[in-house]
Write a protein that holds these residues in place. Structure first.
Motif, PDB file in Angstrom:
ATOM      1  N   UNK A  63      79.021 -20.950  16.859  1.00  0.00           N
ATOM      2  CA  UNK A  63      79.973 -20.093  16.161  1.00  0.00           C
ATOM      3  C   UNK A  63      80.693 -19.179  17.150  1.00  0.00           C
ATOM      4  N   UNK A  64      79.932 -18.478  17.990  1.00  0.00           N
ATOM      5  CA  UNK A  64      80.526 -17.519  18.914  1.00  0.00           C
ATOM      6  C   UNK A  64      81.324 -18.155  20.030  1.00  0.00           C
ATOM      7  N   UNK A  65      80.834 -19.264  20.575  1.00  0.00           N
ATOM      8  CA  UNK A  65      81.501 -19.857  21.731  1.00  0.00           C
ATOM      9  C   UNK A  65      82.776 -20.610  21.357  1.00  0.00           C
ATOM     10  N   UNK A  78      83.693 -29.573   6.981  1.00  0.00           N
ATOM     11  CA  UNK A  78      82.561 -29.755   7.875  1.00  0.00           C
ATOM     12  C   UNK A  78      81.374 -28.887   7.496  1.00  0.00           C
ATOM     13  N   UNK A  79      81.655 -27.643   7.072  1.00  0.00           N
ATOM     14  CA  UNK A  79      80.581 -26.751   6.658  1.00  0.00           C
ATOM     15  C   UNK A  79      79.856 -27.303   5.430  1.00  0.00           C
ATOM     16  N   UNK A  80      80.613 -27.830   4.464  1.00  0.00           N
ATOM     17  CA  UNK A  80      80.007 -28.394   3.253  1.00  0.00           C
ATOM     18  C   UNK A  80      79.133 -29.591   3.611  1.00  0.00           C
ATOM     19  N   UNK A  82      73.821 -26.239  14.615  1.00  0.00           N
ATOM     20  CA  UNK A  82      74.851 -26.138  15.629  1.00  0.00           C
ATOM     21  C   UNK A  82      76.194 -26.648  15.129  1.00  0.00           C
ATOM     22  N   UNK A  83      76.176 -27.792  14.442  1.00  0.00           N
ATOM     23  CA  UNK A  83      77.415 -28.332  13.875  1.00  0.00           C
ATOM     24  C   UNK A  83      77.967 -27.414  12.793  1.00  0.00           C
ATOM     25  N   UNK A  84      77.086 -26.807  12.011  1.00  0.00           N
ATOM     26  CA  UNK A  84      77.522 -25.879  10.969  1.00  0.00           C
ATOM     27  C   UNK A  84      78.198 -24.653  11.568  1.00  0.00           C
TER      28      UNK A  84
END
Length: 529
Positions: free
Chosen positions: A77-79, A103-105, A125-127
């Motif tokens: 998320x941060x990077x 993608x989040x879903x 990580x993907x989320x």
């Protein structure tokens, strides 16, 4: 003609129904993001119990894998947040928002069915990457849809939604674990973002930055690898030792990649991070604010539920209720902070809040000795103290630099906030495990490997597996060693918070003409982050 340019030249105020639908789409997504963060932390012990055993009692949950449940999300998320903002400018804010939500879903649904801890970590990580796209695209699109006071109200509602998610995320997670399953936490986030996806697809209009020239891929890659190497090295340190070859190699690689990132950004025609902004002392002071709130507030949202559930023995729902004392002030105090700026400078209000939070941390270190429910009052004080700068620092991030640099300033500030949260969590967990191992070594005999493993499992909120690694130590001994280490960590967090308060007072304490409302910044610059 580019739609975003024509919209900026001739602002169009959306009708009430459409404007409400657009705001709802972004706000519902903003509600799901804090739940994904704090809910994952509350669910960690339950996930460890469910997936840590692979069919035999001898195979126990890896504490490193448990730490990655939260750290993998925050790291990606941060990077990737600034890169996602650049993608939104280049390819379309609505498109990046929709793809991020989709993608989040998908990740949320997959997490609800994840069969192993490794699958959970990879999906988290993907989320986090999808969350970065959704947040960057959604806030940029929202800035294009509203103007003037309507934009101020819209972003106020967005901030309140984030506060709502932070305040009640642990409680919602506790209720879902109590009456359903830890999998329901991720499933509920997927359902919320599905609603946002429906509204966003129908009502949002596409817009781009006509001056966007591409993505700083070398800078993005160097920044992401530097953060990843540092986080991985710090997480592995409690298990392998701070002086072990793998940990030293990871930390050295992180330092080298950070230097490479600075060199790349200095030579880039369109850098991801404009280093010249750090020539403004007040801009440097603003970057301290999210770092301070990471250590006095965000860290507690993760490590305290692990203690309450794993070591103090509270149910998830009871721990969630107790955590409301920490996060509920976020719903009210930021508005009080805005009112206080009529009489005091923003820097003074922020510094005063950090001092209150530091006092609360010291109080919490003492109060926890009497039991978890003795922590309610100090948690409330910490929440009040952290909420004072929380409500002001977003506006400060754009008010302390020239208006034409506001877009880059907000991007740097957002990245400092989110990436700082991941680094703070990894560092505090590692220090807590190391201190716990030291206290255990003073109390019970045992080889270094057993003491280290037991300490790592205590730090991840699993005293049962800690006892399996160190059977000579009773439950009381393990609890006392962990509690002493936790108290030392709280004192360290208080010291960091006080140091940040001094820096903020020195850099931002004076009232100046630079303290302007975020709405004074041109929309094209404010939305770029």
């Amino acid at each position: 003609m580019d739609r975003s340019a024509s919209h900026a030249d001739h602002p169009i105020e959306p009708d009430a129904r459409r404007g409400l639908a657009i705001l709802a789409a972004v706000c519902v997504a903003a509600l799901a993001l804090p739940l994904a963060f704090s809910g994952g932390a509350v669910a960690t012990p339950a996930i460890g119990r469910a997936l840590g055993s692979l069919g035999t009692s001898e195979k126990l949950a890896d504490p490193t894998a448990l730490n990655w449940i939260t750290n993998a999300f925050m790291l990606s998320f941060g990077s990737l947040l600034m890169a996602a903002g650049a993608l939104a400018d280049l390819y379309g804010r609505k498109r990046v928002f929709i793809y991020g939500l989709a993608g989040f879903v998908l990740c949320s649904l997959a997490l609800a069915c994840a069969p192993t801890l490794l699958a959970v970590d990879l999906l988290r990580g993907a989320q986090g990457a999808a969350a970065a796209a959704a947040l960057a695209g959604g806030t940029a699109a929202l800035a294009q849809e509203f103007d003037g006071h309507a934009r101020t109200r819209a972003f106020g509602a967005l901030g309140a939604t984030f506060g709502l998610g932070l305040a009640f995320g642990p409680l919602i997670a506790g209720v879902l674990i109590e009456y359903a399953s830890w999998r329901a936490i991720f499933l509920s986030g997927g359902v919320a973002c599905t609603l946002s996806l429906v509204f966003g697809t129908r009502y949002l209009r596409e817009s781009r930055d006509p001056h966007a020239r591409g993505i700083d891929w070398p800078g993005t890659l160097a920044f992401t690898l530097a953060l990843s190497s540092f986080t991985f090295g710090v997480i592995e340190a409690p298990v392998h030792g701070w002086t072990s070859a793998p940990v030293l190699a990871l930390l050295a690689a992180s330092a080298a990649l950070a230097c490479a990132f600075i060199v790349v950004e200095k030579r880039s025609a369109r850098p991801m991070l404009d280093l010249s902004l750090f020539r403004y002392p007040r801009f440097v002071g603003v970057q301290v604010l999210p770092i301070a709130t990471c250590y006095c507030y965000i860290v507690l949202l993760v490590v305290l539920p692990l203690r309450l559930i794993g070591v103090d023995g509270l149910r998830e729902i009871d721990a969630g209720c107790l955590m409301v004392a920490l996060s509920a002030p976020m719903l009210v105090v930021p508005f009080v902070a805005a009112g206080l700026t009529r009489w005091f400078s923003m820097g003074v209000v922020c510094a005063a809040g950090l001092v209150l939070a530091a006092v609360g941390l010291l109080w919490l270190a003492v109060a926890l000795r009497a039991g978890p429910y003795a922590a309610i009052a100090p948690l409330a004080l910490i929440g009040i103290g952290a909420a004072l700068p929380w409500g002001l620092m977003d506006g400060l991030s754009v008010s302390v630099v020239p208006k034409e640099r506001a877009g880059m300033a907000t991007g740097i500030f957002s990245t400092t906030r989110v990436a700082g949260e991941g680094l703070a969590l990894a560092t505090v967990n590692a220090v807590l495990a190391a201190l716990t191992a030291t206290h255990l070594a003073q109390r019970v005999p045992g080889d270094r490997a057993s003491l280290t493993e037991a300490a790592a499992r205590l730090a991840s909120g699993d005293p049962v597996q800690a006892a399996a690694w160190l059977p000579v130590a009773g439950a009381t001994t393990l609890q006392h060693a962990y509690s002493d280490a936790f108290g030392t960590v709280l004192k360290g967090l208080a010291a960091i918070t006080l140091l940040c308060a001094v820096i903020v007072a020195a850099f931002l304490g004076a009232r100046t003409r630079e303290q302007v409302a975020p709405s004074d910044v041109p929309a094209q610059e404010r939305q770029r982050a």
